[in-house]
Enzyme design. Structure first.
Site, PDB file in Angstrom:
ATOM      1  N   ASN A  31     -64.025 -13.638  20.151  1.00 53.21           N
ATOM      2  CA  ASN A  31     -62.660 -14.062  19.877  1.00 53.21           C
ATOM      3  C   ASN A  31     -62.441 -15.411  20.550  1.00 53.21           C
ATOM      4  O   ASN A  31     -62.388 -15.495  21.778  1.00 53.21           O
ATOM      5  CB  ASN A  31     -61.686 -13.014  20.425  1.00 53.21           C
ATOM      6  N   HIS A  70     -57.775 -14.741  11.840  1.00 59.38           N
ATOM      7  CA  HIS A  70     -58.123 -14.766  13.256  1.00 59.38           C
ATOM      8  C   HIS A  70     -59.192 -13.708  13.505  1.00 59.38           C
ATOM      9  O   HIS A  70     -59.227 -12.682  12.841  1.00 59.38           O
ATOM     10  CB  HIS A  70     -56.880 -14.496  14.100  1.00 59.38           C
ATOM     11  N   CYS A 128     -53.276 -17.020  19.407  1.00 58.49           N
ATOM     12  CA  CYS A 128     -54.345 -16.953  18.401  1.00 58.49           C
ATOM     13  C   CYS A 128     -53.892 -17.342  16.996  1.00 58.49           C
ATOM     14  O   CYS A 128     -54.733 -17.522  16.110  1.00 58.49           O
ATOM     15  CB  CYS A 128     -54.963 -15.564  18.397  1.00 58.49           C
TER      16      CYS A 128
END
Length: 331
Positions: free
Chosen positions: A288, A258, A119
């Protein structure tokens, strides 16, 4: 800490997400949780999932085309294409090769490869491409893209409800109006390398029927520990990064982190001590999106007119490994 040699700036951004909208009810039922629980625990209302025929390179290409259009750059002007992903189309070749082919790029004179910092990948890739462009010239295309829906265990409420598919991209090149990719810093905590993982499918545990039956081909994460690490490690790293960069916390106008989940973002924002900063979010609508999340969120902020010339923007990535990437950008 690294600083690209020369004035290289983000010249344009783009993003792309699949058309299929997946509700909390759809992911919650097989995971044994209800829509209200998902919203309360994660702040996520919906996410996008790829259709069966769509791969990571397809949505990466969509984001790339929009970034090139935003920057006024054609594919033949690119010297570098880097895709940050942990869900590549296939083990080889690099997903960047498929993106280059999809864009119709020339057959030589361009470097195309992938990076995987999970990520945090887009922040890593942005630094690599900025340095290459500063040294070698031309323009660089940086893409973060993931299709996590392919590796989720639908019965696991700790992961199945969190992730969406998407891509974000940025074109970097010689600064046109004073903006710049200023500096970056990276940190790695390999003692937590088992915290976020897909255990099987590589050379240590090659795929076989027993692996499938055990569910080891699925994404797995200790979300509680990941949240604790984010809360305890990242704020201190940000403070040190700004100090080393000779930037006051009050100078940061925007934070693009993120997007793990909305509750984690609330916790992080409260601990960063950046009084003038807007913390940008897309997690409620997209979930996400892994390597895509910072780039996708940056593009949405740019598209909404939230970023002004001269604004200092802090990009913050935390991903499996555990990897942390910080980049300071002047818009």
């Amino acid at each position: 800490m690294s600083a690209p040699a020369g004035s290289v700036a983000i010249l344009g951004t783009g993003s792309c997400a699949p058309d299929r909208v997946v509700s909390n009810d759809e992911v919650g039922t097989p995971a044994g949780v209800d829509a209200e629980w998902i919203l309360r625990k994660t702040g996520i209302r919906e996410r996008r999932w790829a259709e069966p025929h769509q791969a990571t390179s397809d949505i990466a290409t969509g984001a790339a085309r929009r970034a090139l259009e935003s920057a006024g750059i054609t594919v033949d002007q690119l010297s570098t294409i880097v895709v940050a992903t942990s869900t590549p189309d296939q083990q080889q070749p690099a997903t960047a090769a498929f993106v280059h082919r999809n864009l119709g790029g020339p057959g030589s004179g361009v470097a195309a490869f992938d990076v995987n910092a999970v990520c945090a990948g887009f922040v890593y890739a942005l630094d690599v491409v900025s340095a290459l462009v500063a040294r070698n010239g031309g323009y660089g295309l940086v893409i973060g893209a993931d299709v996590y829906s392919r590796i989720l265990n639908p019965a696991d409420p700790k992961s199945a409800v969190l992730f969406g598919d998407g891509a974000g991209a940025a074109v970097v090149g010689p600064s046109r109006s004073g903006g710049s990719v200023l500096t970056s810093a990276f940190h790695f905590y390999s003692e937590f390398s088992d915290l976020i993982q897909v255990p099987a499918g590589g050379s240590r545990k090659p795929y076989d029927p027993a692996i499938h039956d055990a569910g080891l081909h699925y994404f797995a994460m200790d979300g509680r520990t990941a949240r604790e690490l984010s809360n305890t490690i990242v704020p201190g790293l940000v403070k040190q990064f700004l100090h080393d960069s000779a930037v006051l916390p009050s100078e940061i106008a925007h934070v693009v982190p993120h997007q793990p989940n909305g509750v984690m973002l609330d916790d992080l924002a409260a601990r960063l001590d950046l009084p003038a900063a807007t913390v940008h979010r897309t997690v409620g609508e997209y979930g996400n999106t892994g390597s895509a999340s910072i780039a996708l969120t940056l593009d949405h902020a740019a598209g909404a007119g939230a970023l002004s010339r001269g604004d200092k923007i802090l990009l913050v990535g935390l991903g499996g490994g555990v990897s942390v990437g910080l980049t300071l950008v002047e818009w």
